[in-house]
Design a protein around this motif. Structure first.
Motif, PDB file in Angstrom:
ATOM      1  N   LYS A  47     -54.432 -16.399  38.454  1.00  0.00           N
ATOM      2  CA  LYS A  47     -54.124 -15.833  36.610  1.00  0.00           C
ATOM      3  C   LYS A  47     -53.310 -15.135  36.392  1.00  0.00           C
ATOM      4  CE  LYS A  47     -58.664 -16.743  34.930  1.00  0.00           C
ATOM      5  NZ  LYS A  47     -58.622 -17.902  34.180  1.00  0.00           N
ATOM      6  N   GLU A  62     -50.907 -17.582  34.814  1.00  0.00           N
ATOM      7  CA  GLU A  62     -50.484 -16.907  33.286  1.00  0.00           C
ATOM      8  C   GLU A  62     -49.807 -15.615  33.119  1.00  0.00           C
ATOM      9  OE1 GLU A  62     -54.893 -15.742  31.905  1.00  0.00           O
ATOM     10  OE2 GLU A  62     -55.248 -17.970  31.422  1.00  0.00           O
ATOM     11  N   ALA A 105     -45.948 -18.141  33.801  1.00  0.00           N
ATOM     12  CA  ALA A 105     -46.246 -18.419  33.265  1.00  0.00           C
ATOM     13  C   ALA A 105     -45.664 -20.041  31.658  1.00  0.00           C
ATOM     14  CB  ALA A 105     -47.186 -17.468  31.932  1.00  0.00           C
ATOM     15  N   GLY A 125     -54.318 -20.717  33.923  1.00  0.00           N
ATOM     16  CA  GLY A 125     -55.256 -19.462  35.013  1.00  0.00           C
ATOM     17  C   GLY A 125     -55.704 -20.222  36.318  1.00  0.00           C
ATOM     18  N   VAL A 138     -46.955 -16.824  25.973  1.00  0.00           N
ATOM     19  CA  VAL A 138     -47.186 -16.714  28.336  1.00  0.00           C
ATOM     20  C   VAL A 138     -46.842 -15.114  28.744  1.00  0.00           C
ATOM     21  CG1 VAL A 138     -46.850 -18.942  28.596  1.00  0.00           C
ATOM     22  CG2 VAL A 138     -44.539 -17.159  28.449  1.00  0.00           C
ATOM     23  N   HIS A 149     -49.052 -12.413  26.986  1.00  0.00           N
ATOM     24  CA  HIS A 149     -50.765 -12.886  26.782  1.00  0.00           C
ATOM     25  C   HIS A 149     -52.074 -11.551  27.195  1.00  0.00           C
ATOM     26  CE1 HIS A 149     -53.883 -14.975  27.957  1.00  0.00           C
ATOM     27  NE2 HIS A 149     -54.005 -14.552  29.154  1.00  0.00           N
TER      28      HIS A 149
END
Length: 188
Positions: free
Chosen positions: A45, A49, A53, A59, A128, A132
């Protein structure tokens, strides 16, 4: 699946099996099992992400692959052969179950990576990185979040109730052994 889903389901499986196969409680270390249940997300993750990203936007990358679980298993075997340490198997078991809880085998490009190519499927988010994380934080206060994450909430409640039941069950067993005069060996 989110944090408590992975923890609750993975620990629930092994504690449930531990009732029917008591030896399993001596082999599996629940602390390492819990870390293993979250390990693929702890690795993928942030990398997929947040940090990279714009490259991955996903992820579920390297730690969500079969080869990662096999590498963990090989390290666990080495630790066992070298030091007779079985904790690595708990970590590996938790990590491997994580893949099935995320239904990763239904995504062969991820599960069997790099067999189908070196790239991972890109996510379809239009935001991103830190953006995010901020959107996830803001969404967590909306009612839609609770309705879409009802299973996560149910797992938390079930996990807490299961934990209480197991503590009471094991405490009762320990008291029965003490009252019957059996010597109870303290585990580290």
């Amino acid at each position: 699946m989110l944090l408590f889903g992975h923890l609750g389901i993975t620990l629930g499986i092994f504690f449930g099996l531990g009732i029917f196969v008591p030896r399993l409680k001596k082999v599996i270390d629940p602390r390492y099992l819990a870390v293993g249940a979250l390990l693929p997300d702890f690795i993928d993750k942030p990398i997929g992400e947040v940090i990279f990203a714009s490259t991955f936007a996903n992820g579920r990358i390297i730690a969500h692959t079969l080869i990662f679980s096999l590498l963990l298993f090989a390290i666990s075997l080495y630790m066992y052969e070298r030091k007779r340490d079985i904790r690595g198997f708990s970590l590996t078991s938790g990590s491997f179950l994580h893949l099935f809880e995320d239904l990763i085998p239904s995504y062969p490009r991820i599960f069997f990576w790099p067999l189908f190519g070196w790239s991972f499927p890109r996510g379809s988010r239009d935001y991103v990185g830190m953006e995010h994380l901020m959107k996830m934080f803001v969404k967590s206060f909306h009612i839609e979040f609770f309705s879409s994450h009802i299973t996560e909430i149910m797992v938390v409640v079930t996990g807490v109730l299961t934990g209480i039941f197991l503590v009471l069950y094991w405490s009762k067993k320990r008291l029965e052994k003490k009252s019957s005069g059996e010597i109870v060996k303290e585990e580290p």
